[in-house]
Design an enzyme around this catalytic site. Structure first.
Site, PDB file in Angstrom:
ATOM      1  N   SER A  36      -3.684   4.045 -17.173  1.00  0.00           N
ATOM      2  CA  SER A  36      -2.679   3.476 -16.217  1.00  0.00           C
ATOM      3  C   SER A  36      -2.544   4.716 -15.129  1.00  0.00           C
ATOM      4  O   SER A  36      -3.185   5.637 -15.002  1.00  0.00           O
ATOM      5  CB  SER A  36      -1.673   3.301 -16.851  1.00  0.00           C
ATOM      6  OG  SER A  36      -0.786   4.553 -17.348  1.00  0.00           O
ATOM      7  N   THR A  51      -6.532   0.022 -11.928  1.00  0.00           N
ATOM      8  CA  THR A  51      -5.805   0.224 -13.318  1.00  0.00           C
ATOM      9  C   THR A  51      -4.634  -0.239 -12.958  1.00  0.00           C
ATOM     10  O   THR A  51      -4.213  -1.392 -12.231  1.00  0.00           O
ATOM     11  CB  THR A  51      -5.556   2.001 -13.410  1.00  0.00           C
ATOM     12  OG1 THR A  51      -4.872   2.025 -14.817  1.00  0.00           O
ATOM     13  CG2 THR A  51      -4.687   2.540 -12.375  1.00  0.00           C
ATOM     14  N   TYR A  52      -3.464  -0.112 -13.894  1.00  0.00           N
ATOM     15  CA  TYR A  52      -2.215  -0.647 -13.660  1.00  0.00           C
ATOM     16  C   TYR A  52      -0.992   0.311 -13.520  1.00  0.00           C
ATOM     17  O   TYR A  52      -1.182   1.497 -13.933  1.00  0.00           O
ATOM     18  CB  TYR A  52      -2.010  -1.852 -14.886  1.00  0.00           C
ATOM     19  CG  TYR A  52      -1.934  -1.044 -16.418  1.00  0.00           C
ATOM     20  CD1 TYR A  52      -0.738  -0.601 -16.849  1.00  0.00           C
ATOM     21  CD2 TYR A  52      -3.168  -0.881 -16.873  1.00  0.00           C
ATOM     22  CE1 TYR A  52      -0.628   0.096 -18.209  1.00  0.00           C
ATOM     23  CE2 TYR A  52      -3.021  -0.274 -18.122  1.00  0.00           C
ATOM     24  CZ  TYR A  52      -2.069   0.137 -18.843  1.00  0.00           C
ATOM     25  OH  TYR A  52      -2.062   0.870 -19.968  1.00  0.00           O
ATOM     26  N   LYS A  89       0.712  -1.280   0.040  1.00  0.00           N
ATOM     27  CA  LYS A  89       0.088  -0.068  -0.149  1.00  0.00           C
ATOM     28  C   LYS A  89       0.632   1.017   0.023  1.00  0.00           C
ATOM     29  O   LYS A  89       1.813   1.194   0.801  1.00  0.00           O
ATOM     30  CB  LYS A  89      -0.859  -0.079   1.058  1.00  0.00           C
ATOM     31  CG  LYS A  89      -1.700   1.213   1.690  1.00  0.00           C
ATOM     32  CD  LYS A  89      -2.732   1.236   2.493  1.00  0.00           C
ATOM     33  CE  LYS A  89      -2.074   1.268   3.837  1.00  0.00           C
ATOM     34  NZ  LYS A  89      -3.123   1.351   4.862  1.00  0.00           N
ATOM     35  N   GLY A 110      -5.959   8.344 -19.012  1.00  0.00           N
ATOM     36  CA  GLY A 110      -7.186   7.601 -19.531  1.00  0.00           C
ATOM     37  C   GLY A 110      -8.427   7.837 -18.793  1.00  0.00           C
ATOM     38  O   GLY A 110      -8.392   8.765 -17.886  1.00  0.00           O
ATOM     39  N   ALA A 111      -9.191   6.655 -18.766  1.00  0.00           N
ATOM     40  CA  ALA A 111     -10.536   6.859 -18.125  1.00  0.00           C
ATOM     41  C   ALA A 111     -10.180   7.092 -16.687  1.00  0.00           C
ATOM     42  O   ALA A 111     -11.145   8.008 -15.946  1.00  0.00           O
ATOM     43  CB  ALA A 111     -11.300   5.671 -18.272  1.00  0.00           C
ATOM     44  N   ALA A 112      -9.522   6.819 -15.978  1.00  0.00           N
ATOM     45  CA  ALA A 112      -9.201   7.116 -14.522  1.00  0.00           C
ATOM     46  C   ALA A 112      -8.937   8.458 -14.138  1.00  0.00           C
ATOM     47  O   ALA A 112      -9.263   8.835 -13.140  1.00  0.00           O
ATOM     48  CB  ALA A 112      -8.018   6.027 -14.127  1.00  0.00           C
TER      49      ALA A 112
END
Length: 118
Positions: A25, A57-58, A9, A71-73
């Site tokens: 990402s 996401t990655y 974390k 991106g979408a995030a």
């Protein structure tokens, strides 16, 4: 049987940017990736402390101090938001009681304040 458990974390990471038109990402400072024992392309769950958004996401390597969503995030954060970034793993039931996770507490500017296993 296995149990999904916390692997690592990054706590209270500050968003430094968001780019809607970039391939999706989360770009993270390589020092933070290493401190949290993460790997590029690894799946992470993102919890936005400011607005309660939760998404996945990655990881990709970013610049020093960077934590930016792409991106979408990018629609789920604003610059300056605080995030909790978590990775999980599958742990065999007989190992669950001794499993530990890598915890990285961050301060202002995404500086590592403390790292420990929990």
């Amino acid at each position: 049987m296995t149990l999904p458990m916390l692997y690592s974390k990054l706590h209270r990471a500050t968003v430094t940017g968001a780019d809607l038109h970039y391939e999706g990402s989360i770009a993270i400072d390589p020092k933070l990736i290493a401190a949290a024992k993460l790997r590029p392309l690894q799946l992470v769950e993102i919890y936005n402390i400011n607005n309660g958004e939760r998404f996945s996401t990655y990881v990709i390597a970013g610049s020093p101090g960077e934590v930016s969503l792409n991106g979408a995030a990018a629609r789920r954060v604003h610059k300056g938001d605080l995030l909790i970034i978590c990775a999980y793993c599958q742990v065999a039931l007989d190992e669950a009681d001794t499993h530990t996770a890598q915890i990285v507490l961050l301060g202002e500017g995404n500086v590592i304040e403390k790292t420990f296993e929990q």
